[in-house]
Design an enzyme around this catalytic site. Structure first.
Site, PDB file in Angstrom:
ATOM      1  CB  SER A 144      -0.664 -18.050  -1.142  1.00 27.94           C
ATOM      2  OG  SER A 144       0.209 -16.966  -0.532  1.00 27.94           O
ATOM      3  CE1 TYR A 157       2.734 -17.260  -4.893  1.00 30.46           C
ATOM      4  CE2 TYR A 157       2.108 -15.865  -3.330  1.00 30.46           C
ATOM      5  CZ  TYR A 157       2.226 -16.915  -3.651  1.00 30.46           C
ATOM      6  OH  TYR A 157       2.476 -18.095  -2.708  1.00 30.46           O
TER       7      TYR A 157
END
Length: 266
Positions: A144, A157
């Protein structure tokens, strides 16, 4: 359309979104694809779509939070097809705004890491012996852009995805002599039928103002990169973290504001 001809590919979390896009393109390029995730009905629909186009695909249940589920996926695939050439670690429970450091509980932190890092690690661990028996393979981790820099809210995250970046490099280093390559693709803002309604317009505008190609990403943008990394064309390409984001992270933070002003400099 045979860049992956005769290869067997597992794409975790491929019942929708980016994973589905990867599965469909892999099949179109000649791979036998194992679609997997927790949503059997949607997974079978992806398989049906692939086979209707003349591709090869099957569905296998998998829960990225359950190690025995990952073990069964890898073993059953090898038993069914005789080998595993490609593993795409795409499954994760996305939690972009899980919280600030002071807001996160240990349970929240552990849940994000279990889904977004531990699952990727364990699937990689499980597939390596099969790839060694097959004299090589390609592992593609879906990371990501959250791991590119600090953020106001996506603490756990972002940290988990930064771990995926390093897991990629460690895997590439440790198993390169076995002809196993490992790379990571970090998507930018990818708009899919599953998430489009969940992304606020104001957020889309902020992203679009900073994306240099003047459009949002789509699953095909990530799938195209993954085909290259899965194919023999990338035989000398390993241990790399590639950001596919339309140039979002290619510039200093002030560029977006200058762009709105149609100004080249301050």
């Amino acid at each position: 359309m045979d860049r992956l001809k005769d290869k067997v590919a597992i794409i975790t979390g491929s019942t929708g979104g980016i994973g589905m896009g990867i599965a469909k393109l892999f099949a179109a390029e000649g791979a036998a694809v194992v679609v997997c995730g927790r949503r059997e009905t949607k997974g079978q629909a992806v398989v049906d779509s692939i086979t209707a186009e003349g591709g090869k695909a099957s569905y296998h249940f998998m829960d990225i939070m359950q190690p025995e589920s990952i073990e069964a996926l890898i073993k059953d695939t090898a038993d069914k097809y005789g080998k595993v050439d490609i593993l795409v670690n795409n499954a994760a429970n996305v939690g972009l705004k899980d919280g600030r450091v002071d807001e996160l509980t240990l349970d929240m932190w552990d849940a994000v890491f279990a889904s977004d890092l531990r699952g990727t690690f364990y699937a990689t661990k499980c597939v390596i012996p099969y790839m060694q028996q097959n004299n090589g393979g390609s592992i593609i981790n879906i990371g990501s852009m959250a791991s590119c820099g600090g953020d106001l809210g996506s603490t756990a995250y972002a940290c988990a995805k930064a771990g995926v970046d390093m897991l990629t490099k460690s895997t590439a280093l440790q198993y390169g002599k076995s002809n196993i390559r490992c790379n990571c693709v970090r998507p930018g803002l990818i708009v899919t039928p599953d998430n489009e309604a969940k992304v606020p317009d104001v957020l889309k505008d902020i992203f679009l103002n900073n994306i240099m190609v003047n459009r949002y990403g789509c699953p095909a943008d990530i799938a195209n990169m993954c085909v290259y990394l899965a194919s023999d064309e990338s035989g000398f390409f390993t241990g790399q973290v590639v950001t596919v984001d339309g140039g979002l992270n290619s510039h200093v933070s002030t560029v977006g504001e200058f762009k709105k002003m149609s100004s080249r400099t301050w």
